[in-house]
Design a protein around this motif. Structure first.
Motif, PDB file in Angstrom:
ATOM      1  N   ILE A   1       0.835  -1.204   0.000  1.00  0.00           N
ATOM      2  CA  ILE A   1       0.000   0.000   0.000  1.00  0.00           C
ATOM      3  C   ILE A   1       0.871   1.256   0.000  1.00  0.00           C
ATOM      4  CG2 ILE A   1      -1.645   1.341   1.363  1.00  0.00           C
ATOM      5  CD1 ILE A   1      -2.809  -1.408   2.311  1.00  0.00           C
ATOM      6  N   VAL A   2       1.867   1.281   0.881  1.00  0.00           N
ATOM      7  CA  VAL A   2       2.748   2.453   0.976  1.00  0.00           C
ATOM      8  C   VAL A   2       3.538   2.629  -0.315  1.00  0.00           C
ATOM      9  CG1 VAL A   2       4.756   3.430   2.165  1.00  0.00           C
ATOM     10  CG2 VAL A   2       2.897   2.398   3.485  1.00  0.00           C
ATOM     11  N   ASP A   3       4.031   1.526  -0.877  1.00  0.00           N
ATOM     12  CA  ASP A   3       4.794   1.615  -2.127  1.00  0.00           C
ATOM     13  C   ASP A   3       3.933   2.184  -3.251  1.00  0.00           C
ATOM     14  OD1 ASP A   3       7.128   0.964  -3.881  1.00  0.00           O
ATOM     15  OD2 ASP A   3       5.632  -0.348  -4.822  1.00  0.00           O
ATOM     16  N   GLU A   4       2.733   1.675  -3.405  1.00  0.00           N
ATOM     17  CA  GLU A   4       1.859   2.154  -4.483  1.00  0.00           C
ATOM     18  C   GLU A   4       1.448   3.610  -4.271  1.00  0.00           C
ATOM     19  OE1 GLU A   4       1.150   0.661  -7.275  1.00  0.00           O
ATOM     20  OE2 GLU A   4       2.021  -1.268  -6.776  1.00  0.00           O
ATOM     21  N   TYR A   5       1.103   3.961  -3.041  1.00  0.00           N
ATOM     22  CA  TYR A   5       0.591   5.310  -2.764  1.00  0.00           C
ATOM     23  C   TYR A   5       1.681   6.364  -2.771  1.00  0.00           C
ATOM     24  CZ  TYR A   5      -1.823   9.100  -0.325  1.00  0.00           C
ATOM     25  OH  TYR A   5      -2.356  10.311   0.021  1.00  0.00           O
ATOM     26  N   LYS A   6       2.724   6.117  -2.011  1.00  0.00           N
ATOM     27  CA  LYS A   6       3.748   7.155  -1.837  1.00  0.00           C
ATOM     28  C   LYS A   6       4.905   7.001  -2.832  1.00  0.00           C
ATOM     29  CE  LYS A   6       6.115   9.802   1.509  1.00  0.00           C
ATOM     30  NZ  LYS A   6       5.890  10.526   2.674  1.00  0.00           N
ATOM     31  N   ASP A   7       5.483   5.826  -2.904  1.00  0.00           N
ATOM     32  CA  ASP A   7       6.665   5.641  -3.749  1.00  0.00           C
ATOM     33  C   ASP A   7       6.324   5.665  -5.246  1.00  0.00           C
ATOM     34  OD1 ASP A   7       8.004   5.401  -1.338  1.00  0.00           O
ATOM     35  OD2 ASP A   7       8.025   3.215  -1.373  1.00  0.00           O
ATOM     36  N   GLN A   8       5.210   5.049  -5.619  1.00  0.00           N
ATOM     37  CA  GLN A   8       4.787   5.063  -7.023  1.00  0.00           C
ATOM     38  C   GLN A   8       3.919   6.275  -7.341  1.00  0.00           C
ATOM     39  OE1 GLN A   8       5.968   2.856  -9.235  1.00  0.00           O
ATOM     40  NE2 GLN A   8       7.133   1.944  -7.569  1.00  0.00           N
ATOM     41  N   ASN A   9       3.616   7.073  -6.320  1.00  0.00           N
ATOM     42  CA  ASN A   9       2.856   8.329  -6.449  1.00  0.00           C
ATOM     43  C   ASN A   9       1.485   8.130  -7.101  1.00  0.00           C
ATOM     44  OD1 ASN A   9       2.695  11.061  -5.869  1.00  0.00           O
ATOM     45  ND2 ASN A   9       3.353  11.639  -7.915  1.00  0.00           N
TER      46      ASN A   9
ATOM     47  N   HIS B   1      -7.466   6.415  -5.024  1.00  0.00           N
ATOM     48  CA  HIS B   1      -8.462   5.568  -5.695  1.00  0.00           C
ATOM     49  C   HIS B   1      -7.800   4.478  -6.530  1.00  0.00           C
ATOM     50  CE1 HIS B   1      -8.202   7.277  -9.815  1.00  0.00           C
ATOM     51  NE2 HIS B   1      -7.873   8.384  -9.184  1.00  0.00           N
ATOM     52  N   GLU B   2      -6.612   4.751  -7.099  1.00  0.00           N
ATOM     53  CA  GLU B   2      -5.883   3.720  -7.853  1.00  0.00           C
ATOM     54  C   GLU B   2      -5.333   2.652  -6.924  1.00  0.00           C
ATOM     55  OE1 GLU B   2      -2.889   4.461 -10.852  1.00  0.00           O
ATOM     56  OE2 GLU B   2      -3.988   6.251 -11.479  1.00  0.00           O
ATOM     57  N   VAL B   3      -4.807   3.075  -5.785  1.00  0.00           N
ATOM     58  CA  VAL B   3      -4.293   2.123  -4.806  1.00  0.00           C
ATOM     59  C   VAL B   3      -5.428   1.205  -4.353  1.00  0.00           C
ATOM     60  CG1 VAL B   3      -3.254   1.856  -2.519  1.00  0.00           C
ATOM     61  CG2 VAL B   3      -2.479   3.691  -4.033  1.00  0.00           C
ATOM     62  N   GLN B   4      -6.583   1.779  -4.103  1.00  0.00           N
ATOM     63  CA  GLN B   4      -7.735   0.973  -3.700  1.00  0.00           C
ATOM     64  C   GLN B   4      -8.100  -0.048  -4.778  1.00  0.00           C
ATOM     65  OE1 GLN B   4     -10.067   4.609  -2.669  1.00  0.00           O
ATOM     66  NE2 GLN B   4     -10.819   3.328  -0.996  1.00  0.00           N
TER      67      GLN B   4
ATOM     68  N   TYR C   1       1.893  14.644   0.952  1.00  0.00           N
ATOM     69  CA  TYR C   1       2.216  16.047   0.740  1.00  0.00           C
ATOM     70  C   TYR C   1       2.570  16.676   2.077  1.00  0.00           C
ATOM     71  CZ  TYR C   1      -0.296  14.863  -3.453  1.00  0.00           C
ATOM     72  OH  TYR C   1      -0.713  14.243  -4.595  1.00  0.00           O
ATOM     73  N   SER C   2       3.299  17.770   2.011  1.00  0.00           N
ATOM     74  CA  SER C   2       3.659  18.450   3.243  1.00  0.00           C
ATOM     75  C   SER C   2       2.406  19.009   3.904  1.00  0.00           C
ATOM     76  CB  SER C   2       4.676  19.556   2.956  1.00  0.00           C
ATOM     77  OG  SER C   2       4.163  20.820   3.119  1.00  0.00           O
ATOM     78  N   ARG C   3       2.301  18.830   5.177  1.00  0.00           N
ATOM     79  CA  ARG C   3       1.128  19.321   5.899  1.00  0.00           C
ATOM     80  C   ARG C   3       1.056  20.845   5.827  1.00  0.00           C
ATOM     81  NH1 ARG C   3      -1.731  16.219   9.840  1.00  0.00           N
ATOM     82  NH2 ARG C   3      -1.143  14.062   9.634  1.00  0.00           N
ATOM     83  N   ARG C   4       2.209  21.512   5.871  1.00  0.00           N
ATOM     84  CA  ARG C   4       2.220  22.974   5.808  1.00  0.00           C
ATOM     85  C   ARG C   4       1.583  23.446   4.512  1.00  0.00           C
ATOM     86  NH1 ARG C   4       7.806  25.369   6.771  1.00  0.00           N
ATOM     87  NH2 ARG C   4       7.288  24.795   8.873  1.00  0.00           N
ATOM     88  N   ARG C   5       1.966  22.827   3.393  1.00  0.00           N
ATOM     89  CA  ARG C   5       1.419  23.209   2.092  1.00  0.00           C
ATOM     90  C   ARG C   5      -0.076  22.900   2.039  1.00  0.00           C
ATOM     91  NH1 ARG C   5       3.786  20.192  -2.850  1.00  0.00           N
ATOM     92  NH2 ARG C   5       5.672  20.912  -1.889  1.00  0.00           N
ATOM     93  N   ARG C   6      -0.469  21.737   2.560  1.00  0.00           N
ATOM     94  CA  ARG C   6      -1.874  21.354   2.537  1.00  0.00           C
ATOM     95  C   ARG C   6      -2.705  22.295   3.399  1.00  0.00           C
ATOM     96  NH1 ARG C   6      -3.230  15.333   4.078  1.00  0.00           N
ATOM     97  NH2 ARG C   6      -1.591  15.899   5.472  1.00  0.00           N
ATOM     98  N   MET C   7      -2.202  22.678   4.576  1.00  0.00           N
ATOM     99  CA  MET C   7      -2.938  23.587   5.452  1.00  0.00           C
ATOM    100  C   MET C   7      -3.062  24.965   4.805  1.00  0.00           C
ATOM    101  SD  MET C   7      -3.955  21.739   7.836  1.00  0.00           S
ATOM    102  CE  MET C   7      -4.585  22.915   9.002  1.00  0.00           C
TER     103      MET C   7
END
Length: 97
Positions: free
Chosen positions: A12-20, A24-27, A55-61
């Motif tokens: 899950i982590v590889d698909e979501y974060k590492d493969q970006n 919904h695609e990971v699901q 994403y960085s929380r600062r940017r998202r906030m």
């Protein structure tokens, strides 16, 4: 019955974060390849528990703050405060003829 999150954590982590990939695609991948079904809310909750943030929380906030308040004067381009030269090349003074 609880879901085997720890069994699939690496994938899950590889698909979501590492493969970006978007969530919904990971699901979809997890459902089709591994028969693992979970809601978007469940994934987000698990990511928070695992400390996974794409994403960085600062940017998202900052982005969330802007979207809530709408466009403001701070977001607009401000005009220059320097006086503009007149036709003769001299800088105009307020109240001068």
């Amino acid at each position: 019955m609880t879901k085997p999150w720890d069994k699939y954590r690496g994938i899950i982590v590889d698909e979501y974060k590492d493969q970006n990939r978007p969530l919904h695609e990971v699901q979809r991948i997890m459902r089709e390849r591994y028969g693992f079904k979970a809601s978007t809310r469940a994934y987000r909750s698990r990511f928070d528990r695992w400390g996974i943030h794409k994403y960085s929380r600062r940017r998202r906030m900052r982005s969330m703050s802007r979207s809530r308040r709408g466009s403001t004067a701070d977001d607009a381009v401000r005009p220059s405060r320097q006086p503009s030269p007149d036709v003769g090349g001299n800088i105009s003074q307020a109240g001068s003829p």
